[in-house]
Scaffold this motif. Structure first.
Motif, mmCIF file in Angstrom:
data_model
loop_
_atom_site.group_PDB
_atom_site.id
_atom_site.type_symbol
_atom_site.label_atom_id
_atom_site.label_comp_id
_atom_site.label_asym_id
_atom_site.label_seq_id
_atom_site.Cartn_x
_atom_site.Cartn_y
_atom_site.Cartn_z
ATOM 1 N N ASP A 62 -4.372 10.032 -7.461
ATOM 2 C CA ASP A 62 -5.015 10.643 -7.487
ATOM 3 C C ASP A 62 -6.218 11.469 -6.239
ATOM 4 N N LEU A 95 -3.702 1.595 1.142
ATOM 5 C CA LEU A 95 -3.345 2.907 -0.011
ATOM 6 C C LEU A 95 -2.845 2.212 -1.306
ATOM 7 N N GLN A 125 -1.653 4.506 -6.741
ATOM 8 C CA GLN A 125 -2.709 5.506 -7.732
ATOM 9 C C GLN A 125 -3.470 6.028 -7.270
ATOM 10 N N ASP A 126 -3.885 5.413 -6.244
ATOM 11 C CA ASP A 126 -4.725 6.507 -4.531
ATOM 12 C C ASP A 126 -4.326 7.895 -4.665
#
Ligand SMILES: Cc1cc2nc3c(=O)[nH]c(=O)nc-3n(C[C@H](O)[C@H](O)[C@H](O)COP(=O)(O)OP(=O)(O)OC[C@H]3O[C@@H](n4cnc5c(N)ncnc54)[C@H](O)[C@@H]3O)c2cc1C
Ligand SMILES: Cc1cc2nc3c(=O)[nH]c(=O)nc-3n(C[C@H](O)[C@H](O)[C@H](O)COP(=O)(O)O)c2cc1C
Length: 459
Positions: free
Chosen positions: A45, A38, A41-42
């Motif tokens: 989100d 990951l 940003q992951d």
């Protein structure tokens, strides 16, 4: 999202079970992801993020998340919209580093301004029902419908000790024993190369019966214990036998409450299930005072042929066969156990193209499974075998030096897609890793780890 970082499969298992329990309630499927893959940003989100992780080495991340630590955790991203919680698996015997990585991750997420939904839950060993109860309650507050029984690993099963053989008489090192077990329930013959056997050490049956007689206790009474219904006889078998003064004048319920269970011991499985038995390679641990290690002492000496050994299979996806391509297998000492299971698998599938690099003390006494190595060489399973022995006169040489010496060849095997499996002690594994970093570079080793082509079963 439920993210996991797991070395030997426990955190991964709980992550999936937690996600499944939440998916039942959520309108959208809950995503499960390896933390190591990951980016910030992951995480950003994810919205709601649960992390289930273990701690390895001395307070460090499991292998698959080490690049995440170096690359993502070196910075502090802005995760303001994220609500998170951490379940951290560890073992209190590691004392100062208990749940160290999980706690560090929890602090890092908080420093990135993510909202901590509830305090980190720290789990001590495989059978910490209190901590897992807390976790299941929190999952239910998030909409799941689960309970601690669903999240705990199953009860150990009865296996029988079928064979015990000293493999290295006269060795300058500790005794190494070949142990063969057969399950009472044949359905237990179900594992994959790389999996682990968890053994629950027990007292000698005669000592248990003597204890029950002395205190006029009925061993056939059932109690709820460690999440399962068990006979008093079996509970006592798996606990430190109390002194008389610890028992006198207390109720049976209190006695059961107070018993101190032995911790499970893990062993890499050295065989495949097709033969109808499980084989282990166990080093007998001898303490400074001459007494034997609890688990290895029980397996190599305390248990009797035909007697019961309580065993739980633990899937270890992180050490399953990565791919059927070329493979480099590196290990020392009892690390041969995990490597042997993989070589048996490759021999069965006629894959060939494997290279074994193995280290032990003396060539005269410590080449375990020499007949297997001969057979794998003859049938083409092993394309190459390099052995190194530290006690054969001259300067001592170890397997990590062998890896360094073979650097150019290792590089060319990796370039044509070879996976690398490492099995055995932590010190050996650290030396081998240092050698691999020098040969391949840190980024390449990170990449191999992310691609599942560099896998370790180390302890
Ligand atoms: C994933 C995994 C795979 C493994 N695979 C294998 C395998 O294939 N083969 C294998 O042999 N082992 C394997 N192990 C190691 C194994 O699980 C045990 O740790 C090992 O057998 C020692 O356990 P024990 O109960 O015999 O000794 P313990 O009782 O735990 O003692 C271990 C050591 O701790 C020290 N010690 C403990 N208590 C005391 C004390 N009171 N005083 C002084 N010193 C003390 C001693 O040095 C002793 O030798 C594996 C471990 C893991 C995590
Ligand atoms: C070699 C080794 C090192 C470990 N180091 C630590 C540690 O420093 N701190 C800790 O709390 N637990 C430590 N543990 C215990 C693991 O975190 C624990 O067994 C956990 O349940 C493993 O989960 P996993 O199967 O998901 O990796 C260690 C275990 C092993 C085998």
């Amino acid at each position: 999202m439920v993210a996991f970082a797991s070395q030997t499969g426990a955190a991964e298992r709980i992550a999936w079970l937690s996600a499944n329990a939440l998916s039942g309630a959520a309108k959208n499927l809950v995503r499960v992801a390896a933390l190591g893959g990951l980016t910030a940003q992951d995480l950003s989100d994810a919205g709601i993020l649960l992390v289930v992780t273990s701690t390895y080495g001395a307070g460090e991340a499991p292998d698959s998340a080490r690049a995440f630590v170096r690359k993502q955790m070196a910075q502090v991203p802005m995760l303001k919209g994220v609500s998170y919680a951490v379940l951290s698996l560890g073992d209190r015997k590691y004392d100062a580093t208990f749940c160290g990585f999980g706690c560090g991750l929890d602090r890092w997420l908080a420093s990135a301004k993510a909202r901590r939904m509830f305090d980190i839950v720290c789990v001590d060993g495989d059978d910490d029902t209190d901590a897992m109860t807390k976790w299941s309650e929190q999952l239910n507050k998030l909409g799941a419908n689960t309970n601690v029984e669903q999240l705990m690993p199953g009860a150990p099963q009865d296996w029988l000790l079928a064979e015990r053989r000293l493999l290295n008489p006269g060795s300058p090192g500790g005794e190494a024993w070949h142990i063969a077990l057969t399950p009472k329930d044949p359905a237990q013959l179900n594992w994959t190369a790389g999996d682990i056997a968890e053994i629950w050490p027990r007292n000698r049956q005669a000592d248990v019966e003597e204890f029950l007689d002395r205190h006029k206790l009925d061993g056939g009474l059932s109690f709820r214990w460690a999440g399962h219904w068990m006979f008093l006889r079996d509970i006592i078998a798996h606990c430190r036998l109390p002194q008389d003064y610890e028992v006198e004048g207390i109720s049976l319920d209190w006695l059961v409450e107070r018993l101190e269970p032995f911790a499970l011991r893990e062993y890499s499985i050295a065989s495949l299930p097709g033969t109808g038995r499980m084989e282990l390679l166990v080093r007998k641990a001898v303490k400074d005072d001459g007494s034997l290690g609890l688990g290895s002492g029980w397996l190599t000496q305390g248990s009797t042929i035909g007697g019961v050994v309580s065993l739980r299979l633990r899937p270890n996806p992180n050490f399953h066969a990565p791919a059927d391509g070329p493979q480099i297998l590196i290990g020392a000492g009892t690390g041969m156990a995990g490597l042997r299971a993989h070589l048996l698998y490759r021999a069965q599938k006629q894959l060939g193209d494997a290279w074994l690099l193995f280290g032990e003390r003396s060539p005269a006494t410590d080449l375990y499974y020499a007949d297997d190595i001969k057979a794998w060489t003859a049938d083409g399973t092993l394309a190459r075998t390099d052995l190194v022995f530290s006690r054969q006169g001259g300067p001592r040489k170890y397997v990590h030096q062998l890896v360094t010496d073979e650097g150019a060849r290792i590089k060319s095997w990796v370039e044509r897609g070879a996976s690398i499996l490492v099995c055995g002690g932590l010190k050996m594994a650290a030396g081998v890793e240092e050698a691999l970093v020098a040969i391949l570079g840190e980024d390449k080793l990170d990449q191999l780890t992310q691609d599942g082509l560099y896998r370790r079963d180390v302890y």
